[in-house]
Design an enzyme around this catalytic site. Sequence first.
Site, PDB file in Angstrom:
ATOM      1  N   LYS A  22      98.803 103.148  -2.468  1.00  0.00           N
ATOM      2  CA  LYS A  22      98.219 104.210  -1.629  1.00  0.00           C
ATOM      3  C   LYS A  22      96.691 104.158  -1.713  1.00  0.00           C
ATOM      4  O   LYS A  22      95.998 104.164  -0.694  1.00  0.00           O
ATOM      5  CB  LYS A  22      98.706 105.571  -2.085  1.00  0.00           C
ATOM      6  CG  LYS A  22      97.932 106.753  -1.523  1.00  0.00           C
ATOM      7  CD  LYS A  22      98.477 108.095  -1.962  1.00  0.00           C
ATOM      8  CE  LYS A  22      97.990 108.559  -3.274  1.00  0.00           C
ATOM      9  NZ  LYS A  22      96.662 109.166  -3.285  1.00  0.00           N
ATOM     10  N   ASN A  23      96.172 104.074  -2.942  1.00  0.00           N
ATOM     11  CA  ASN A  23      94.717 104.218  -3.122  1.00  0.00           C
ATOM     12  C   ASN A  23      93.934 102.955  -2.804  1.00  0.00           C
ATOM     13  O   ASN A  23      92.713 102.954  -2.859  1.00  0.00           O
ATOM     14  CB  ASN A  23      94.403 104.708  -4.538  1.00  0.00           C
ATOM     15  CG  ASN A  23      94.865 106.155  -4.719  1.00  0.00           C
ATOM     16  OD1 ASN A  23      95.199 106.827  -3.742  1.00  0.00           O
ATOM     17  ND2 ASN A  23      94.935 106.597  -5.955  1.00  0.00           N
ATOM     18  N   CYS A 116      90.945 120.822  -4.934  1.00  0.00           N
ATOM     19  CA  CYS A 116      92.410 120.741  -4.906  1.00  0.00           C
ATOM     20  C   CYS A 116      92.912 121.244  -6.251  1.00  0.00           C
ATOM     21  O   CYS A 116      92.132 121.650  -7.112  1.00  0.00           O
ATOM     22  CB  CYS A 116      92.875 119.317  -4.622  1.00  0.00           C
ATOM     23  SG  CYS A 116      92.743 118.241  -6.022  1.00  0.00           S
ATOM     24  N   ARG A 121      86.582 118.553  -7.234  1.00  0.00           N
ATOM     25  CA  ARG A 121      86.490 117.312  -6.444  1.00  0.00           C
ATOM     26  C   ARG A 121      85.223 117.269  -5.584  1.00  0.00           C
ATOM     27  O   ARG A 121      85.272 117.122  -4.376  1.00  0.00           O
ATOM     28  CB  ARG A 121      87.731 117.119  -5.574  1.00  0.00           C
ATOM     29  CG  ARG A 121      89.071 117.324  -6.231  1.00  0.00           C
ATOM     30  CD  ARG A 121      89.447 116.282  -7.263  1.00  0.00           C
ATOM     31  NE  ARG A 121      89.633 114.955  -6.727  1.00  0.00           N
ATOM     32  CZ  ARG A 121      90.771 114.496  -6.189  1.00  0.00           C
ATOM     33  NH1 ARG A 121      91.795 115.298  -6.057  1.00  0.00           N
ATOM     34  NH2 ARG A 121      90.865 113.256  -5.748  1.00  0.00           N
ATOM     35  N   ASP A 304      95.792 109.277 -13.420  1.00  0.00           N
ATOM     36  CA  ASP A 304      96.977 109.415 -12.547  1.00  0.00           C
ATOM     37  C   ASP A 304      98.275 109.131 -13.285  1.00  0.00           C
ATOM     38  O   ASP A 304      99.348 109.304 -12.714  1.00  0.00           O
ATOM     39  CB  ASP A 304      96.867 108.460 -11.351  1.00  0.00           C
ATOM     40  CG  ASP A 304      95.771 108.893 -10.405  1.00  0.00           C
ATOM     41  OD1 ASP A 304      95.415 108.118  -9.511  1.00  0.00           O
ATOM     42  OD2 ASP A 304      95.247 110.011 -10.582  1.00  0.00           O
ATOM     43  N   ARG A 396     103.415 112.527  -0.420  1.00  0.00           N
ATOM     44  CA  ARG A 396     102.064 112.063  -0.084  1.00  0.00           C
ATOM     45  C   ARG A 396     101.792 110.705  -0.702  1.00  0.00           C
ATOM     46  O   ARG A 396     101.043 109.900  -0.150  1.00  0.00           O
ATOM     47  CB  ARG A 396     101.022 113.059  -0.613  1.00  0.00           C
ATOM     48  CG  ARG A 396     101.044 114.391   0.073  1.00  0.00           C
ATOM     49  CD  ARG A 396      99.846 115.212  -0.322  1.00  0.00           C
ATOM     50  NE  ARG A 396      98.626 114.399  -0.225  1.00  0.00           N
ATOM     51  CZ  ARG A 396      97.419 114.846  -0.587  1.00  0.00           C
ATOM     52  NH1 ARG A 396      97.277 116.075  -1.043  1.00  0.00           N
ATOM     53  NH2 ARG A 396      96.365 114.092  -0.477  1.00  0.00           N
TER      54      ARG A 396
HETATM   55  C1  EPZ Z   1      90.419 108.643  -6.728  1.00  0.00           C
HETATM   56  O1  EPZ Z   1      90.034 109.965  -6.417  1.00  0.00           O
HETATM   57  C2  EPZ Z   1      91.919 108.595  -6.489  1.00  0.00           C
HETATM   58  N1  EPZ Z   1      92.198 108.870  -5.077  1.00  0.00           N
HETATM   59  C3  EPZ Z   1      92.611 109.632  -7.388  1.00  0.00           C
HETATM   60  O2  EPZ Z   1      94.009 109.503  -7.184  1.00  0.00           O
HETATM   61  C4  EPZ Z   1      92.290 109.303  -8.840  1.00  0.00           C
HETATM   62  O3  EPZ Z   1      92.863 110.288  -9.667  1.00  0.00           O
HETATM   63  C5  EPZ Z   1      90.766 109.286  -9.030  1.00  0.00           C
HETATM   64  O4  EPZ Z   1      90.169 108.346  -8.112  1.00  0.00           O
HETATM   65  C6  EPZ Z   1      90.365 108.893 -10.446  1.00  0.00           C
HETATM   66  O5  EPZ Z   1      90.882 107.635 -10.741  1.00  0.00           O
HETATM   67  C7  EPZ Z   1      91.990 107.880  -4.172  1.00  0.00           C
HETATM   68  O6  EPZ Z   1      91.570 106.785  -4.495  1.00  0.00           O
HETATM   69  C8  EPZ Z   1      92.297 108.222  -2.744  1.00  0.00           C
HETATM   70  P1  EPZ Z   1      86.627 110.262  -8.408  1.00  0.00           P
HETATM   71  P2  EPZ Z   1      88.448 110.317  -6.282  1.00  0.00           P
HETATM   72  O7  EPZ Z   1      85.617 110.490  -7.351  1.00  0.00           O
HETATM   73  O8  EPZ Z   1      87.697 109.158  -5.785  1.00  0.00           O
HETATM   74  C9  EPZ Z   1      83.763 113.516 -10.205  1.00  0.00           C
HETATM   75  C10 EPZ Z   1      96.191 110.250  -6.811  1.00  0.00           C
HETATM   76  O9  EPZ Z   1      96.960 110.942  -7.481  1.00  0.00           O
HETATM   77  N2  EPZ Z   1      82.953 113.340  -8.991  1.00  0.00           N
HETATM   78  O10 EPZ Z   1      86.659 108.954  -9.106  1.00  0.00           O
HETATM   79  O11 EPZ Z   1      88.345 111.614  -5.567  1.00  0.00           O
HETATM   80  C11 EPZ Z   1      85.079 114.232  -9.921  1.00  0.00           C
HETATM   81  O12 EPZ Z   1      84.906 115.626  -9.953  1.00  0.00           O
HETATM   82  C12 EPZ Z   1      94.731 110.638  -6.681  1.00  0.00           C
HETATM   83  O13 EPZ Z   1      96.503 109.187  -6.209  1.00  0.00           O
HETATM   84  C13 EPZ Z   1      81.722 113.980  -8.893  1.00  0.00           C
HETATM   85  O14 EPZ Z   1      81.309 114.704  -9.787  1.00  0.00           O
HETATM   86  O15 EPZ Z   1      88.070 110.547  -7.810  1.00  0.00           O
HETATM   87  C14 EPZ Z   1      85.979 113.749 -11.032  1.00  0.00           C
HETATM   88  O16 EPZ Z   1      85.788 114.571 -12.170  1.00  0.00           O
HETATM   89  C15 EPZ Z   1      94.446 111.934  -7.425  1.00  0.00           C
HETATM   90  N3  EPZ Z   1      80.974 113.799  -7.763  1.00  0.00           N
HETATM   91  C16 EPZ Z   1      85.457 112.343 -11.340  1.00  0.00           C
HETATM   92  O17 EPZ Z   1      84.178 112.253 -10.701  1.00  0.00           O
HETATM   93  C17 EPZ Z   1      81.394 112.984  -6.734  1.00  0.00           C
HETATM   94  O18 EPZ Z   1      80.660 112.838  -5.739  1.00  0.00           O
HETATM   95  C18 EPZ Z   1      86.322 111.221 -10.820  1.00  0.00           C
HETATM   96  O19 EPZ Z   1      86.512 111.464  -9.444  1.00  0.00           O
HETATM   97  C19 EPZ Z   1      82.644 112.344  -6.859  1.00  0.00           C
HETATM   98  C20 EPZ Z   1      83.404 112.530  -8.002  1.00  0.00           C
END
Ligand code: EPZ
Length: 417
Positions: A22-23, A116, A121, A304, A396
Amino acid sequence: MDKIIVEGGRALTGEVNISGAKNAALPILVSSLLTDGLCTFSNVPNLKDIESIKLLLSHLGAKIETDGDVVKIDASNILNHEAPYDLVRKMRASILVLGPLIARLKKARVSLPGGCAIGARPINLHLKGLACLGASIELKHGYVEAYAKKLKGSEIYLDVATVTGTENIMMAAVLAKGSTVIHNAAREPEIIALADVLKKMGADIHGAGTSAITIMGVSSLSPVSVSIIPDRIETGTLMVAAVLTGGDVKLLGAEPDHLEAVIHKLSLTGAKIKIDGKNIRVKGIDNIASVDVKTLPYPGFPSDMQAQFMVLMSVAGGLSLIFETVFENRFIHVGELKRMGADITVAGNAAMVKGVKMLSGAPVMASDLRAGASLILAGLVARGKTEVNRVYHLDRGYEALEEKFAGLGAAIKRVKE
Ligand code: EPZ
């Protein structure tokens, strides 16, 4: 809303195919916006999130055809630069269209994704990176409004190694003028997969998979035909199910290199894991050993997989400490597992899991994708019947998970409501 009913106590045995990731599929399908012409993507998983991103891409003007696991996207006529709230709110990863729209149309108006269940996020680092490339960014009425006469390469430092943030910036930088370096970039396999697709389109990218990605902008990109990598989180989820039920399962078409941390931790529990190329055979044991885990950005133990591993630890032989360091609210599944008899104490971002002899089946509610999967896992091993509600969360990100478990001998069925 559908629910899934599980009768626990059966050992899973047999073979199961791993679906496309998916990702990886989400950013890769979005990358078609960067080209003029027909892109063909195969091994695309049949998921609600994939339906959502296809809806958004067609809203922007892309022509999309789906035939089984093959998705064809022609983004020759992208006329609309707006991603509306009612589409983005369904799936936060819609924010991934921001970078490509700015690169392609020099403007974008994308609804801010809300938070969420698992956390706020934020997307501040996405916006910081795009601003470094020369986009002017304004937040108005719940939307990101971005304009850029010409994107210019830049040095970008990410405070957090954000996965979709790295992907968004990479998809803008490939058409920027000059060189971009993304420092503290995410290193997930899905980043490498996206970079491989962009390079096949003609992009000039080095260092994907490391924390410093260098991109030399090019003037245009061409359409491609590519296959999506296997889903490492589905793989890990099915591996936990095999260990949890004391079964013997062969996972076909996996990518073992993408989940070394998970394989390492499962081996420490005593599970027997045999890797044979793209196949992984997992045999469970009676006395599961308790193991501590801390979730970290890749190549650490994936956030995850935290909920799924917690279920395994809830029936292990001792005490396990699980730290969630990626998201601020990713223990929602704990309350539901405790209703099934798990002995878990949460303090801040740490959960202390004391293994119990047996969980007991109960009606429970999924709160997010991976928490939902963990409740199914708990049902597989609990005594009696477990009813998992709000399975739309599961749909999803897991392709027919109950059918895969039924194919391995589980007493599980979906009840449509
Ligand atoms: C990706 O989400 C994945 N989704 C998530 O999978 C996964 O849990 C996550 O990466 C971490 O591995 C997809 O790839 C579509 P992040 P993403 O930005 O990119 C902080 C699933 O179950 N952050 O790496 O949204 C954020 O708050 C989903 O398949 C900022 O502070 O995650 C978090 O604490 C759930 N500012 C950390 O970084 C930003 O601009 C990691 O978030 C962006 C993120």
